[in-house]
Design an enzyme around this catalytic site. Structure first.
Site, mmCIF file in Angstrom:
data_model
loop_
_atom_site.group_PDB
_atom_site.id
_atom_site.type_symbol
_atom_site.label_atom_id
_atom_site.label_comp_id
_atom_site.label_asym_id
_atom_site.label_seq_id
_atom_site.Cartn_x
_atom_site.Cartn_y
_atom_site.Cartn_z
ATOM 1 N NE ARG A 124 53.007 18.147 26.507
ATOM 2 C CZ ARG A 124 53.665 18.107 25.537
ATOM 3 N NH1 ARG A 124 54.738 17.435 26.288
ATOM 4 N NH2 ARG A 124 54.277 18.132 24.230
ATOM 5 C CE LYS A 146 33.855 30.663 33.736
ATOM 6 N NZ LYS A 146 32.575 31.448 33.658
ATOM 7 C CD GLU A 188 32.756 41.446 38.626
ATOM 8 O OE1 GLU A 188 31.857 40.426 39.294
ATOM 9 O OE2 GLU A 188 32.782 40.920 37.583
ATOM 10 N NE ARG A 245 32.589 29.736 37.405
ATOM 11 C CZ ARG A 245 33.908 30.121 37.432
ATOM 12 N NH1 ARG A 245 34.326 27.913 37.608
ATOM 13 N NH2 ARG A 245 34.776 30.321 37.679
ATOM 14 C CG ASN A 249 28.478 34.614 33.029
ATOM 15 O OD1 ASN A 249 29.416 35.301 33.665
ATOM 16 N ND2 ASN A 249 28.134 33.128 32.422
ATOM 17 C CG HIS A 252 28.483 38.587 33.432
ATOM 18 N ND1 HIS A 252 28.492 39.475 34.876
ATOM 19 C CD2 HIS A 252 30.331 38.653 33.579
ATOM 20 C CE1 HIS A 252 29.780 39.581 35.707
ATOM 21 N NE2 HIS A 252 30.977 39.186 34.451
ATOM 22 C CG HIS A 256 30.296 40.473 25.643
ATOM 23 N ND1 HIS A 256 31.314 40.383 25.599
ATOM 24 C CD2 HIS A 256 29.370 41.012 24.609
ATOM 25 C CE1 HIS A 256 31.610 40.347 24.474
ATOM 26 N NE2 HIS A 256 30.655 40.164 23.808
HETATM 27 P P1 NAD Z 1 43.563 44.823 35.597
HETATM 28 O O1 NAD Z 1 43.723 43.376 36.161
HETATM 29 O O2 NAD Z 1 43.345 45.792 34.693
HETATM 30 O O3 NAD Z 1 43.556 45.913 37.177
HETATM 31 C C1 NAD Z 1 43.746 47.329 37.111
HETATM 32 C C2 NAD Z 1 43.950 47.760 36.513
HETATM 33 O O4 NAD Z 1 44.714 48.290 38.685
HETATM 34 C C3 NAD Z 1 45.538 48.470 36.366
HETATM 35 O O5 NAD Z 1 45.709 49.364 35.882
HETATM 36 C C4 NAD Z 1 46.495 48.048 37.948
HETATM 37 O O6 NAD Z 1 47.947 47.608 37.138
HETATM 38 C C5 NAD Z 1 46.432 48.495 39.221
HETATM 39 N N1 NAD Z 1 46.275 48.099 40.264
HETATM 40 C C6 NAD Z 1 46.145 46.616 40.234
HETATM 41 N N2 NAD Z 1 46.186 46.478 41.962
HETATM 42 C C7 NAD Z 1 46.973 47.628 42.303
HETATM 43 C C8 NAD Z 1 47.250 48.325 43.631
HETATM 44 N N3 NAD Z 1 46.463 47.216 44.386
HETATM 45 N N4 NAD Z 1 47.196 49.337 43.729
HETATM 46 C C9 NAD Z 1 46.835 50.313 42.699
HETATM 47 N N5 NAD Z 1 46.468 49.658 41.421
HETATM 48 C C10 NAD Z 1 46.520 48.426 41.241
HETATM 49 O O7 NAD Z 1 42.061 45.287 36.111
HETATM 50 P P2 NAD Z 1 40.994 43.734 37.430
HETATM 51 O O8 NAD Z 1 39.821 44.388 37.586
HETATM 52 O O9 NAD Z 1 41.548 43.727 38.416
HETATM 53 O O10 NAD Z 1 40.309 42.819 36.020
HETATM 54 C C11 NAD Z 1 39.903 43.214 35.179
HETATM 55 C C12 NAD Z 1 40.270 41.352 34.088
HETATM 56 O O11 NAD Z 1 39.942 40.755 34.925
HETATM 57 C C13 NAD Z 1 39.525 41.551 32.915
HETATM 58 O O12 NAD Z 1 40.303 41.129 32.088
HETATM 59 C C14 NAD Z 1 38.152 40.442 32.777
HETATM 60 O O13 NAD Z 1 38.028 39.747 31.890
HETATM 61 C C15 NAD Z 1 39.066 39.648 33.984
HETATM 62 N N6 NAD Z 1 38.163 38.862 34.972
HETATM 63 C C16 NAD Z 1 38.043 37.816 34.788
HETATM 64 C C17 NAD Z 1 37.307 36.970 35.600
HETATM 65 C C18 NAD Z 1 38.183 35.069 35.729
HETATM 66 O O14 NAD Z 1 36.594 34.099 36.091
HETATM 67 N N7 NAD Z 1 38.413 34.515 35.100
HETATM 68 C C19 NAD Z 1 36.117 37.846 36.674
HETATM 69 C C20 NAD Z 1 35.965 38.817 36.244
HETATM 70 C C21 NAD Z 1 36.493 39.498 35.207
HETATM 71 N N1 GLY Z 2 33.267 35.524 36.754
HETATM 72 C C1 GLY Z 2 32.389 33.937 36.357
HETATM 73 C C2 GLY Z 2 32.964 32.825 37.108
HETATM 74 O O1 GLY Z 2 33.723 32.957 37.200
HETATM 75 O O2 GLY Z 2 32.574 32.052 36.741
#
Ligand code: NAD
Ligand code: GLY
Length: 375
Positions: A124, A146, A188, A245, A249, A252, A256
């Protein structure tokens, strides 16, 4: 001079610091220890990142007297599937955590979103710390709380707002990140300039290449400015209850649709989709007479010049994909940003003048998409 910069995310009882600088993986134990409910952590990482940084992170916790276990998930978006999430929860429980155990997300946005969601429901709710290792995660996903996983209905449709206790953005881990991932994260970074900081956009136009080629000062500045913007917006609208906030986006709604059409895989990374989507959002703003055409051209030019795929025909590499405007609009309707059947867009009156609207005329949108497909 201490090279670490610290930014506070101001959320009353849930406030936390983002530390940005070199060598933070090795200082994680010392920096986390005062925040831990008990000296017990489980590191969650992926199969690419764990072999590079996992042992150093564990050694740093060990040095600070913190007992550490590790769980590793496959690299890539598939680890955000429901079935992978279920597997992770069972593996976490195999280590017999208690409510004072802290989870530590070591990886990109996938590991961060997954671990944050796991932390929000494990027993929880247990604390978690973000150690983001991609540029995208350092400037966006690790900050703001998020968390989420994917379902067959779409991405991030199951999740929570759940803030970390600390974010440690070690700028040197970006040295091992593939250039394509770095570029995706750069979209970003540039986004913050386009939303409401035209001076930062100007800086990006001059310094974007330095950020991407590894200039340490430029990288640190880009991450710091991005986190300052994100922390400010999250502090003012943590749960996206106003349109503030939602400005994050930008790009996006288009992005998307492109990601949905390409299957959320390696053909188009999330950050790449956001880059192309921002160029399209500015083009639409110019087409609707909201934004000077010269600003839209600047956006498209800079993002393309650093190497982001801003033209639809450059996505996928071999120009074989057949895009369809009606299908892209259908994907937009399935987006969780759509409200009561109305599409939500972030458009702009110029660089640094983004705003949210649900009043986009569908004929204008279809026209823009047809132009983008033909370009
Ligand atoms: P990811 O986490 O898949 O990382 C990209 C690739 O790089 C992976 O293969 C990983 O293993 C590799 N990698 C990571 N760090 C490394 C390093 N230092 N050296 C070598 N390889 C490395 O992708 P991402 O682009 O970081 O994240 C994408 C995700 O984030 C999506 O699921 C998206 O929906 C999410 N996201 C969330 C938010 C939020 O606010 N929570 C915002 C934007 C994106
Ligand atoms: N990446 C969009 C948000 O955090 O609101």
């Amino acid at each position: 001079m201490n090279p670490t910069r610290t930014i506070r995310v101001d959320l009353a009882g849930r406030s936390y610091d983002i530390a940005i600088g070199p060598g933070l993986v090795d200082r994680a134990g010392e920096l986390s220890r005062p925040l831990l409910a008990a000296p017990r952590v489980t590191i969650v990482s992926d199969e690419t990142v764990a072999p590079i940084y996992g042992a150093r992170l564990a050694a740093s916790f060990d040095k600070a007297g913190i007992k550490t276990t590790t769980v590793t998930v496959p690299a890539g978006e598939s680890s955000k599937e429901f079935s992978s999430f279920a597997r992770l929860m069972n593996e976490l429980l195999d280590h017999r955590p208690d409510r004072k155990t802290t989870l530590v997300a070591l990886g990109g946005g996938v590991v961060g979103d997954l671990t944050g969601f796991a932390a929000s429901v494990l027993l929880r709710g247990v604390d978690f710390i973000q150690v983001p290792t991609t540029l995208l995660a350092q400037v966006d996903s690790s900050v703001g709380g998020k968390t989420g996983i994917n379902t067959r209905h779409g991405k991030n449709l199951v999740g929570s707002f759940y803030q970390p206790r600390l974010v440690l953005a070690d700028t040197t881990v970006l040295d091992s990140l593939p250039r394509r991932e770095l570029l995706a994260g750069y979209a970003e970074v540039a986004k913050y300039g386009l939303i409401d900081d035209p001076a930062f956009w100007d800086w990006c136009e001059v310094n974007g290449t330095a950020v991407l080629t590894g200039d340490a000062a430029a990288r640190t500045y880009a991450i710091e400015q991005s986190c300052l913007s994100k922390a400010r917006i999250v502090a003012a609208d943590e749960r996206e209850t106003t349109d503030l906030r939602a400005l994050l986006n930008l790009g996006h709604t288009f992005g998307h649709a492109l990601e949905a059409e390409t299957g959320y895989g390696s053909e188009l990374l999330h950050g790449e989709a956001v880059g192309a989507g921002m160029a399209m959002a500015f083009d639409l703003s110019a087409k609707l007479g909201l934004c000077p055409a010269a600003d839209a051209q600047r956006v498209r030019h800079h993002l393309g010049a650093v190497g982001l795929p801003v033209r639809l025909r450059s996505i996928g590499g071999d120009n074989s994909r057949r895009w369809d405007a009606a299908r892209l609009v259908d994907h937009m309707r399935g987006d969780k940003k759509a409200e009561g059947g109305k599409l939500t867009f972030v458009l702009a009156r110029g660089i640094g003048k983004a705003f949210v609207t649900r009043e986009v005329d569908e004929a204008g949108l279809r026209g823009l998409l047809d132009d983008a497909i033909a370009a």
